[in-house]
Design an enzyme around this catalytic site. Structure first.
Site, mmCIF file in Angstrom:
data_model
loop_
_atom_site.group_PDB
_atom_site.id
_atom_site.type_symbol
_atom_site.label_atom_id
_atom_site.label_comp_id
_atom_site.label_asym_id
_atom_site.label_seq_id
_atom_site.Cartn_x
_atom_site.Cartn_y
_atom_site.Cartn_z
ATOM 1 N N GLU A 43 -29.452 -2.412 23.995
ATOM 2 C CA GLU A 43 -28.500 -1.594 23.238
ATOM 3 C C GLU A 43 -28.598 -0.146 23.719
ATOM 4 O OE1 GLU A 43 -26.090 -1.661 20.739
ATOM 5 O OE2 GLU A 43 -26.217 0.522 20.787
ATOM 6 N N ASP A 64 -21.760 -8.597 23.079
ATOM 7 C CA ASP A 64 -20.769 -8.112 22.105
ATOM 8 C C ASP A 64 -20.447 -6.643 22.406
ATOM 9 O OD1 ASP A 64 -19.207 -7.687 19.887
ATOM 10 O OD2 ASP A 64 -20.869 -7.645 18.465
ATOM 11 N N CYS A 117 -3.159 0.296 8.652
ATOM 12 C CA CYS A 117 -2.907 -1.154 8.560
ATOM 13 C C CYS A 117 -1.494 -1.439 9.039
ATOM 14 C CB CYS A 117 -3.072 -1.632 7.124
ATOM 15 S SG CYS A 117 -4.748 -1.494 6.502
ATOM 16 N N CYS A 164 -7.423 3.095 -0.664
ATOM 17 C CA CYS A 164 -7.275 2.253 0.522
ATOM 18 C C CYS A 164 -7.514 0.807 0.101
ATOM 19 C CB CYS A 164 -8.282 2.669 1.594
ATOM 20 S SG CYS A 164 -8.216 1.575 3.022
ATOM 21 N N CYS A 202 0.729 6.109 6.709
ATOM 22 C CA CYS A 202 -0.641 5.893 7.193
ATOM 23 C C CYS A 202 -0.631 4.842 8.294
ATOM 24 C CB CYS A 202 -1.529 5.432 6.041
ATOM 25 S SG CYS A 202 -3.131 4.827 6.584
ATOM 26 N N GLN A 223 -20.232 -4.179 11.681
ATOM 27 C CA GLN A 223 -18.934 -4.879 11.648
ATOM 28 C C GLN A 223 -18.098 -4.373 10.472
ATOM 29 O OE1 GLN A 223 -17.999 -6.829 14.078
ATOM 30 N NE2 GLN A 223 -19.937 -7.125 15.140
ATOM 31 N N CYS A 253 0.834 -1.213 0.000
ATOM 32 C CA CYS A 253 0.000 0.000 0.000
ATOM 33 C C CYS A 253 0.868 1.263 0.000
ATOM 34 C CB CYS A 253 -0.901 -0.036 1.234
ATOM 35 S SG CYS A 253 -1.785 1.488 1.509
ATOM 36 N N CYS A 273 -13.409 -7.389 20.941
ATOM 37 C CA CYS A 273 -12.465 -6.958 19.896
ATOM 38 C C CYS A 273 -11.146 -6.491 20.508
ATOM 39 C CB CYS A 273 -13.082 -5.887 19.014
ATOM 40 S SG CYS A 273 -13.679 -4.470 19.907
ATOM 41 N N TYR A 307 -25.705 -5.549 23.928
ATOM 42 C CA TYR A 307 -24.913 -4.727 22.999
ATOM 43 C C TYR A 307 -25.300 -5.147 21.574
ATOM 44 C CZ TYR A 307 -22.236 -4.413 27.326
ATOM 45 O OH TYR A 307 -21.856 -4.274 28.640
HETATM 46 C C1 LIG Z 1 -19.199 -3.992 19.007
HETATM 47 S S1 LIG Z 1 -20.768 -3.245 18.790
HETATM 48 C C2 LIG Z 1 -21.758 -4.700 18.495
HETATM 49 C C3 LIG Z 1 -23.088 -4.461 17.863
HETATM 50 C C4 LIG Z 1 -23.790 -5.699 17.328
HETATM 51 N N1 LIG Z 1 -23.699 -6.822 18.233
HETATM 52 C C5 LIG Z 1 -23.248 -6.088 15.967
HETATM 53 O O1 LIG Z 1 -22.539 -7.077 15.862
HETATM 54 O O2 LIG Z 1 -23.526 -5.371 14.991
HETATM 55 C C6 LIG Z 1 -21.146 -2.731 20.408
HETATM 56 C C7 LIG Z 1 -22.511 -2.099 20.551
HETATM 57 O O3 LIG Z 1 -22.699 -1.803 21.944
HETATM 58 C C8 LIG Z 1 -23.330 -0.540 22.070
HETATM 59 N N2 LIG Z 1 -22.977 -0.093 23.434
HETATM 60 C C9 LIG Z 1 -21.829 0.465 23.868
HETATM 61 N N3 LIG Z 1 -21.847 0.614 25.208
HETATM 62 C C10 LIG Z 1 -23.036 0.118 25.635
HETATM 63 C C11 LIG Z 1 -23.629 -0.066 26.914
HETATM 64 N N4 LIG Z 1 -23.000 0.316 28.023
HETATM 65 N N5 LIG Z 1 -24.837 -0.650 26.987
HETATM 66 C C12 LIG Z 1 -25.483 -1.047 25.861
HETATM 67 N N6 LIG Z 1 -24.971 -0.899 24.606
HETATM 68 C C13 LIG Z 1 -23.764 -0.337 24.499
HETATM 69 C C14 LIG Z 1 -22.814 0.274 20.919
HETATM 70 O O4 LIG Z 1 -23.723 1.317 20.605
HETATM 71 C C15 LIG Z 1 -22.722 -0.780 19.813
HETATM 72 O O5 LIG Z 1 -23.908 -0.860 19.095
#
Ligand SMILES: C[S@@+](CC[C@H](N)C(=O)[O-])C[C@H]1O[C@@H](n2cnc3c(N)ncnc32)[C@H](O)[C@@H]1O
Length: 424
Positions: free
Chosen positions: A312, A351, A103, A177, A100, A258, A93, A378, A289
């Protein structure tokens, strides 16, 4: 300059030897032991002090200039690779070569990237969670290039799409990119957002829709975007529709998605597989989440008898989830997980964002009494911290998979299955 040259001294290394003699406290020759969470290589000076070095691979011998030096550790930058790893490749790249920071693992062969991510996850579980015996396996990767459908970027003075040079605010114009989907790359190349602070770009691989929105450093600043091309929608409310495992999802500008549909599909498949019988037999599942409803929507066929509760915190994502799950037995609760009142369920899927669950959310999710909890993380260190907190609540980690949803970077996704011990 960085050069690879396996196993023999080069002209460069002789020049380095002279440097060492003249400024011994700043230039060192190091053997890289491993890479650590965050992507840097770790080496030790003769004194035992640890040195973190970006852009290197285990086994390599490198000449390093120390850029920060504390009593316990130092950070260095590579002056020359004296002995290259067989897994070292030439980063393709142009933006990467200009500095940059997007990556940071382009110098590693993709197969080696997967192995290193696996080792990083194992190390986090060993050191942070004190769980050396958990079996961690590689759970797959998305295509190594052109996988991203969303990006949050900076701009330069002319409004050109940029990412920052590592550990600085200096924008490096991308021009192109290589990890961006072709429709996203077109925006990276053509669009201008003069006066913006940060810009969010998103495309749908399924429909070709594209959306952009931005923030400004001062509320009164006005941005007039140029070069967007036909059909690009603008603003936080602009939506695209993406498809994952045959199901369509509305995704608004502010909502999380994602790294691309391939990542979403691999993640859903992994959670479905690891959930196994527990999901197949579940009557109730919490999607904590839950974002736009990716897991609840895509797992409805894996857990056909289940009522889903999605929790959420983002209003935008909740609005998307309500629409995306309208045909399913699913409730959307717009609340931080920490403030949600738990009720008994069969399976929890959680998540969280990069920081992980933390103690309060662990307490809430454990109070559901779910026999099986699937945690997606993550950040491997945050995941390991949560694994230790869950263990204290009676949840034993029995399987972990590491997924590569961000090839060419150090980022790794971790999926773990926890089972509640009957004693709790
Ligand atoms: C890594 S993303 C995962 C979203 C979903 N599971 C997906 O795979 O598309 C984390 C999510 O948690 C939400 N979030 C962050 N902090 C939070 C909290 N304290 N309580 C509830 N949701 C939260 C964010 O808005 C986001 O949508």
């Amino acid at each position: 300059m960085m050069r690879g040259g396996a196993g023999h001294a080069s002209e460069g290394s002789r020049a380095y030897a002279a440097d060492v003699a003249s400024v011994p406290q700043q230039h060192v020759r190091l053997r890289i032991e491993q890479v650590v969470a965050g992507g840097d290589g770790l080496a030790r000076e003769a004194s035992g002090r640890v040195v973190f070095v970006p852009g290197v691979l285990p086994g390599e011998e490198v000449a390093v200039r120390l850029v920060t030096a504390k009593r316990d550790f130092a950070r260095g930058e590579v002056l020359e690779v004296l002995e290259a790893s067989p897994a070292r490749v030439s980063p393709p790249c142009a933006a990467h070569r200009r500095g940059c920071g997007g990556c940071d693992w382009q110098h590693a062969d993709p197969a080696r990237q997967d192995e290193l991510k696996l080792e990083v996850v194992r190390e986090a579980l060993r050191r942070t969670a004190r769980m050396p015996d958990v079996v961690v396996t590689a759970g797959g990767s998305v295509p190594t290039w052109a996988y991203r459908t969303s990006m949050r970027v900076a701009v330069d003075r002319a409004g050109r799409v940029s990412l920052r040079r590592p550990r600085t605010n200096e924008p490096v114009v991308l021009d192109h990119c290589l990890v961006a989907h072709p429709l996203l790359d077109e925006l990276v190349h053509d669009a201008r957002f003069a006066g913006a602070d940060e810009v969010s770009l998103r495309v749908s691989a399924a429909t070709g829709e594209r959306s952009v929105w931005w923030t400004t450093a001062r509320p009164d600043d006005i941005v007039v975007p140029e070069g967007l091309g036909a059909g690009v929608t603008v603003g936080v409310d602009a939506v695209v529709h993406e498809e994952v495992a045959g199901r369509r999802y509305r995704v608004s500008g502010e909502s999380f998605f994602q790294s691309g549909p391939a990542a979403a599909e691999l993640l859903v498949r992994t959670v479905s597989d690891m959930g196994g019988d527990a999901l197949a037999e579940a009557r109730s599942v919490v999607d904590a989440y839950g974002g736009i409803g990716l897991f609840a929507g895509s797992l409805a066929t894996t857990a056909p008898a289940a009522a889903f509760t999605l929790v959420e915190g983002s209003a935008a994502a909740c609005a998307d989830a309500v629409e995306n799950l309208a045909d399913l037995d699913a409730d959307v609760i717009c609340s931080p997980v920490e403030a949600w009142t738990p009720s008994p369920v069969d399976v929890v899927i959680a998540d969280p964002s990069r920081h992980g669950l933390g103690r309060d959310a662990v307490t809430v999710l454990a109070a559901t009494g779910a026999p099986v909890l699937l945690l997606i993380g993550c950040d491997p260190v945050a995941f390991a911290r949560d694994a230790a907190l869950l263990a204290a609540e009676g949840y034993a980690l029995d399987e972990v998979r590491s997924l590569d949803l961000f090839p060419q970077t150090h980022h790794v996704e971790v999926v773990g299955r926890f089972r509640r011990s009957t004693a709790h």
